[in-house]
Design a protein around this motif. Sequence first.
Motif, PDB file in Angstrom:
ATOM      1  N   ALA A 467       0.853  -1.188   0.000  1.00 29.51           N
ATOM      2  CA  ALA A 467       0.000   0.000   0.000  1.00 29.51           C
ATOM      3  C   ALA A 467       0.892   1.242   0.000  1.00 29.51           C
ATOM      4  N   PRO A 468       1.642   1.458  -1.089  1.00 28.94           N
ATOM      5  CA  PRO A 468       2.623   2.555  -1.112  1.00 28.94           C
ATOM      6  C   PRO A 468       1.962   3.931  -1.097  1.00 28.94           C
ATOM      7  N   ALA A 469       2.652   4.895  -0.498  1.00 27.35           N
ATOM      8  CA  ALA A 469       2.194   6.278  -0.516  1.00 27.35           C
ATOM      9  C   ALA A 469       2.844   7.059  -1.654  1.00 27.35           C
ATOM     10  N   SER A 470       3.909   6.475  -2.258  1.00 26.63           N
ATOM     11  CA  SER A 470       4.622   7.143  -3.347  1.00 26.63           C
ATOM     12  C   SER A 470       5.275   6.070  -4.210  1.00 26.63           C
ATOM     13  N   ASN A 471       6.167   6.494  -5.143  1.00 27.07           N
ATOM     14  CA  ASN A 471       6.855   5.522  -5.999  1.00 27.07           C
ATOM     15  C   ASN A 471       7.989   4.839  -5.243  1.00 27.07           C
ATOM     16  N   ASN A 472       8.473   3.748  -5.810  1.00 24.30           N
ATOM     17  CA  ASN A 472       9.614   3.036  -5.237  1.00 24.30           C
ATOM     18  C   ASN A 472      10.848   3.166  -6.119  1.00 24.30           C
ATOM     19  N   THR A 473      10.863   4.165  -7.021  1.00 23.07           N
ATOM     20  CA  THR A 473      11.965   4.332  -7.962  1.00 23.07           C
ATOM     21  C   THR A 473      12.930   5.432  -7.564  1.00 23.07           C
ATOM     22  N   SER A 474      12.666   6.108  -6.468  1.00 30.65           N
ATOM     23  CA  SER A 474      13.573   7.152  -5.983  1.00 30.65           C
ATOM     24  C   SER A 474      13.712   7.024  -4.478  1.00 30.65           C
ATOM     25  N   ASP A 475      14.788   7.566  -3.948  1.00 29.27           N
ATOM     26  CA  ASP A 475      14.995   7.530  -2.497  1.00 29.27           C
ATOM     27  C   ASP A 475      13.893   8.297  -1.766  1.00 29.27           C
TER      28      ASP A 475
END
Length: 491
Positions: A467-475
Amino acid sequence: MFNRVLAVASLSLALFSSTAMATYERDHPLFSAYPNANLNRALMFDYEKFVFPVSIVDKTRTPQIFTPLEAVGDLYMHHYEIENASSIKVFENYVAAAKKLGFKPVFTCALEECGNEDQLDDLSDMLSVHGDVYNNRRKPYYWVGEKDSPKGKIVAAWFVGAYEDEVAVHQVIVEGEPLETGLVKVDAAYANQGVTPTHVEPLSDDDKAEDYALLPRYPGAQIYNHKKIDTETVTLPFAINAAEKTPLKLTGDLGKHTYTIKNVSTLKVYENYKAALTKASFTFISQCELEQCGTEKQAQDVGDQLALSGDVYNWYRKPYYLLAKKTLPEGNTYVAIFVGGYEDTVGVQQVIVEEKQVQTGLVNVNADQLKQQIDAEGKALIYGIYFDTGKAAIKPESKPALEAIADLLKRNKDFLLYVVGHTDDTGDGTANVLLSKQRADSVVAALVKDYQIANNRLQAQGVGPYAPASNNTSDAGKQKNRRVELVKRLR
């Protein structure tokens, strides 16, 4: 027979005086167009070099090999289109006209003699005013001939090909003549002057505010777009000729600028940036100049990676790139500069990163803010609870966030909460779900033990990365996904 044949100009070869022009809207004076031909495009160059292929192209070698015939003089290139005609009839008429005028054949080929499809592509494209004959290369014929004249040798060539009911004629003629000099006059007084330095206007306060303080703009540069960000993650590429291919991934204060500069060379702009960084004791860790930067596509790709818009547009010709670093006690500073040109304009893509750690503790969580979030959305996001990587033990710096949660529960005696742990998408999903549940358990345990919150008011859950709040492609995105949520329970 046609009612008229190709007209041939007077056999006297006192050809008219030519002047250079971008487009040439007439037939060549020696050879008229084939009957009913449409002139698609023509160019004329006053004194130019042209290389005629006088063999088929050998593509088994790199670069490709063919027998060249070099001619220098006034160059004329024509492209005609003819409907409802055959390539052989058009070709034979041109050759007959050339022979009647006294041209001697140098090379000729017909149909399959002109090579396979790939060889034919390269042969024909050399004769096209467009650089490409497109589809009109079926049923091909090619002829090159030459003739002496009082001014010099004349070389003429025709490539004739067909597509469906249309024939295309690509005609190239070079009229040899001595090079005329003396057209450019020298101002002796000016030639004896010293070098005039470039006038540098002082930057306005507005310009200074837009530039990055470390590296103000080149004189006369106009800002195309820019941004400055407090603490961002950015990736800087190495030049294509570098042994190291893994881009640098950096975090720190970021400045990205695109400038445009009129009437200057990419070389001069690049050398000035390089001199400024050298003077400031930067170390160059990667750089390339012109052909060292690879193909146009490879150079453009480097420019795109630096450009604020993600696209260097046309500013990738005559490219230069440098990546420089300066080590300071508070952290490294990196500068990446891509310089490219288009017509009379230079484009500069500039990226500066001053490394530093992400500063935390700037946002204070309190019970009132948490209550407002829960009332509005049914949940509140907590980013102030910290764990070591892969661990579930709460770190001491989490105390302010735990105190705010405890205060919320003590003020609102009827509140029942799910304490939900979340992770980013690094690693195995199943393991992350387990880890997020263990972290939620740790939060519940701390609230019960250290703040005397009743155990039945809290229920721990873990959903890992699902249940991400943002992307997982950046720190930055991953940091938002690593969180604890307080979700209101009804019972």
